[in-house]
Design a protein around this motif. Structure first.
Motif, PDB file in Angstrom:
ATOM      1  N   ALA A   1      47.477  43.917  39.756  1.00 30.76           N
ATOM      2  CA  ALA A   1      46.937  44.890  40.712  1.00 30.76           C
ATOM      3  C   ALA A   1      47.909  46.056  40.833  1.00 30.76           C
ATOM      4  O   ALA A   1      49.124  45.880  40.784  1.00 30.76           O
ATOM      5  CB  ALA A   1      46.722  44.238  42.069  1.00 30.76           C
ATOM      6  N   PHE A   2      47.364  47.242  40.937  1.00 23.20           N
ATOM      7  CA  PHE A   2      48.170  48.456  41.041  1.00 23.20           C
ATOM      8  C   PHE A   2      47.646  49.302  42.191  1.00 23.20           C
ATOM      9  O   PHE A   2      46.433  49.413  42.379  1.00 23.20           O
ATOM     10  CB  PHE A   2      48.054  49.307  39.756  1.00 23.20           C
ATOM     11  N   TRP A   3      48.549  49.916  42.922  1.00 22.60           N
ATOM     12  CA  TRP A   3      48.135  50.938  43.880  1.00 22.60           C
ATOM     13  C   TRP A   3      47.994  52.255  43.135  1.00 22.60           C
ATOM     14  O   TRP A   3      48.879  52.652  42.382  1.00 22.60           O
ATOM     15  CB  TRP A   3      49.155  51.084  45.006  1.00 22.60           C
ATOM     16  N   HIS A   4      46.844  52.905  43.335  1.00 16.98           N
ATOM     17  CA  HIS A   4      46.619  54.242  42.787  1.00 16.98           C
ATOM     18  C   HIS A   4      46.203  55.110  43.952  1.00 16.98           C
ATOM     19  O   HIS A   4      45.081  54.984  44.456  1.00 16.98           O
ATOM     20  CB  HIS A   4      45.536  54.200  41.703  1.00 16.98           C
TER      21      HIS A   4
ATOM     22  N   ASP B   1      45.562  55.659  47.453  1.00 14.11           N
ATOM     23  CA  ASP B   1      45.318  54.635  48.468  1.00 14.11           C
ATOM     24  C   ASP B   1      44.289  53.611  48.015  1.00 14.11           C
ATOM     25  O   ASP B   1      43.755  52.865  48.818  1.00 14.11           O
ATOM     26  CB  ASP B   1      44.880  55.278  49.803  1.00 14.11           C
ATOM     27  N   ARG B   2      44.013  53.579  46.707  1.00 17.34           N
ATOM     28  CA  ARG B   2      43.107  52.562  46.162  1.00 17.34           C
ATOM     29  C   ARG B   2      43.927  51.454  45.516  1.00 17.34           C
ATOM     30  O   ARG B   2      44.933  51.716  44.880  1.00 17.34           O
ATOM     31  CB  ARG B   2      42.200  53.153  45.081  1.00 17.34           C
ATOM     32  N   LEU B   3      43.426  50.257  45.663  1.00 18.75           N
ATOM     33  CA  LEU B   3      44.013  49.127  44.947  1.00 18.75           C
ATOM     34  C   LEU B   3      43.095  48.831  43.771  1.00 18.75           C
ATOM     35  O   LEU B   3      41.891  48.621  43.951  1.00 18.75           O
ATOM     36  CB  LEU B   3      44.119  47.910  45.864  1.00 18.75           C
ATOM     37  N   VAL B   4      43.638  48.843  42.572  1.00 16.59           N
ATOM     38  CA  VAL B   4      42.822  48.559  41.393  1.00 16.59           C
ATOM     39  C   VAL B   4      43.416  47.370  40.647  1.00 16.59           C
ATOM     40  O   VAL B   4      44.617  47.102  40.715  1.00 16.59           O
ATOM     41  CB  VAL B   4      42.713  49.787  40.445  1.00 16.59           C
ATOM     42  N   VAL B   5      42.555  46.648  39.964  1.00 21.48           N
ATOM     43  CA  VAL B   5      42.965  45.470  39.204  1.00 21.48           C
ATOM     44  C   VAL B   5      42.691  45.752  37.730  1.00 21.48           C
ATOM     45  O   VAL B   5      41.616  46.249  37.380  1.00 21.48           O
ATOM     46  CB  VAL B   5      42.181  44.225  39.656  1.00 21.48           C
TER      47      VAL B   5
ATOM     48  N   LEU C   1      48.602  55.291  30.649  1.00 19.60           N
ATOM     49  CA  LEU C   1      47.450  56.131  30.292  1.00 19.60           C
ATOM     50  C   LEU C   1      46.276  55.827  31.217  1.00 19.60           C
ATOM     51  O   LEU C   1      45.564  56.740  31.661  1.00 19.60           O
ATOM     52  CB  LEU C   1      47.046  55.895  28.834  1.00 19.60           C
ATOM     53  N   LEU C   2      46.049  54.551  31.493  1.00 19.86           N
ATOM     54  CA  LEU C   2      44.976  54.183  32.421  1.00 19.86           C
ATOM     55  C   LEU C   2      45.227  54.808  33.791  1.00 19.86           C
ATOM     56  O   LEU C   2      44.316  55.358  34.414  1.00 19.86           O
ATOM     57  CB  LEU C   2      44.893  52.658  32.558  1.00 19.86           C
ATOM     58  N   ARG C   3      46.479  54.720  34.253  1.00 20.82           N
ATOM     59  CA  ARG C   3      46.821  55.280  35.555  1.00 20.82           C
ATOM     60  C   ARG C   3      46.623  56.787  35.545  1.00 20.82           C
ATOM     61  O   ARG C   3      46.068  57.357  36.481  1.00 20.82           O
ATOM     62  CB  ARG C   3      48.276  54.928  35.905  1.00 20.82           C
TER      63      ARG C   3
ATOM     64  N   GLY D   1      44.556  58.381  33.803  1.00 20.82           N
ATOM     65  CA  GLY D   1      43.127  58.655  33.789  1.00 20.82           C
ATOM     66  C   GLY D   1      42.470  58.501  35.146  1.00 20.82           C
ATOM     67  O   GLY D   1      41.276  58.802  35.297  1.00 20.82           O
ATOM     68  N   GLY D   2      43.229  58.014  36.112  1.00 20.61           N
ATOM     69  CA  GLY D   2      42.744  57.968  37.484  1.00 20.61           C
ATOM     70  C   GLY D   2      41.836  56.794  37.800  1.00 20.61           C
ATOM     71  O   GLY D   2      41.234  56.771  38.868  1.00 20.61           O
ATOM     72  N   PHE D   3      41.709  55.827  36.897  1.00 23.06           N
ATOM     73  CA  PHE D   3      40.858  54.658  37.125  1.00 23.06           C
ATOM     74  C   PHE D   3      39.481  55.062  37.672  1.00 23.06           C
ATOM     75  O   PHE D   3      39.124  54.695  38.792  1.00 23.06           O
ATOM     76  CB  PHE D   3      41.530  53.682  38.099  1.00 23.06           C
ATOM     77  N   PRO D   4      38.701  55.853  36.914  1.00 21.63           N
ATOM     78  CA  PRO D   4      37.411  56.313  37.431  1.00 21.63           C
ATOM     79  C   PRO D   4      36.483  55.147  37.768  1.00 21.63           C
ATOM     80  O   PRO D   4      36.394  54.176  37.009  1.00 21.63           O
ATOM     81  CB  PRO D   4      36.843  57.161  36.289  1.00 21.63           C
ATOM     82  N   ALA D   5      35.820  55.243  38.911  1.00 18.78           N
ATOM     83  CA  ALA D   5      35.002  54.135  39.416  1.00 18.78           C
ATOM     84  C   ALA D   5      33.900  53.761  38.429  1.00 18.78           C
ATOM     85  O   ALA D   5      33.527  52.590  38.326  1.00 18.78           O
ATOM     86  CB  ALA D   5      34.414  54.509  40.772  1.00 18.78           C
TER      87      ALA D   5
END
Ligand SMILES: [Zn+2]
Length: 95
Positions: A27-30, A32-36, A63-65, A67-71
């Motif tokens: 899990a990463f904080w991006h 204020d979103r938490l993404v897995v 690179l994923l980070r 890219g902003g982890f688009p929903a």
């Protein structure tokens, strides 16, 4: 990674040679979103549980980070329970 490199791998944390290539999730904080992120190739120590990543893996995660982890690219959604640190702090002075 080739077979020789895998056989030579030792845990950077405890030095154990009981290191196995596995796919892990983290899990990463991006902002204020938490993404897995799932399916991350990692070396996992059987002795202490330490996860280590190859340089290439870290670059892909960056690179994923970046890219902003688009929903709309998300594979799914998880609900996460939220706790306060202070829920674990014993209340003092009430006994
Ligand atoms: Zn270890």
């Amino acid at each position: 990674m080739d077979a020789d490199a895998r056989a030579a791998a030792t845990c950077a944390s405890c030095g154990s040679a009981d290191v196995e290539a596995r796919r892990v999730r983290s899990a990463f904080w991006h902002d204020d979103r938490l993404v897995v992120v799932e399916d991350i190739p990692a070396l996992v120590c059987g002795a202490c549980g330490e996860h280590s990543y190859e340089d290439y893996t870290v670059i892909v995660l960056d690179l994923l980070r970046g890219g902003g982890f688009p929903a709309d690219k998300a594979r799914g959604e998880l609900r996460a329970a939220v706790f306060s640190f202070f829920d674990g702090v014993a209340e003092k002075g009430e006994s």
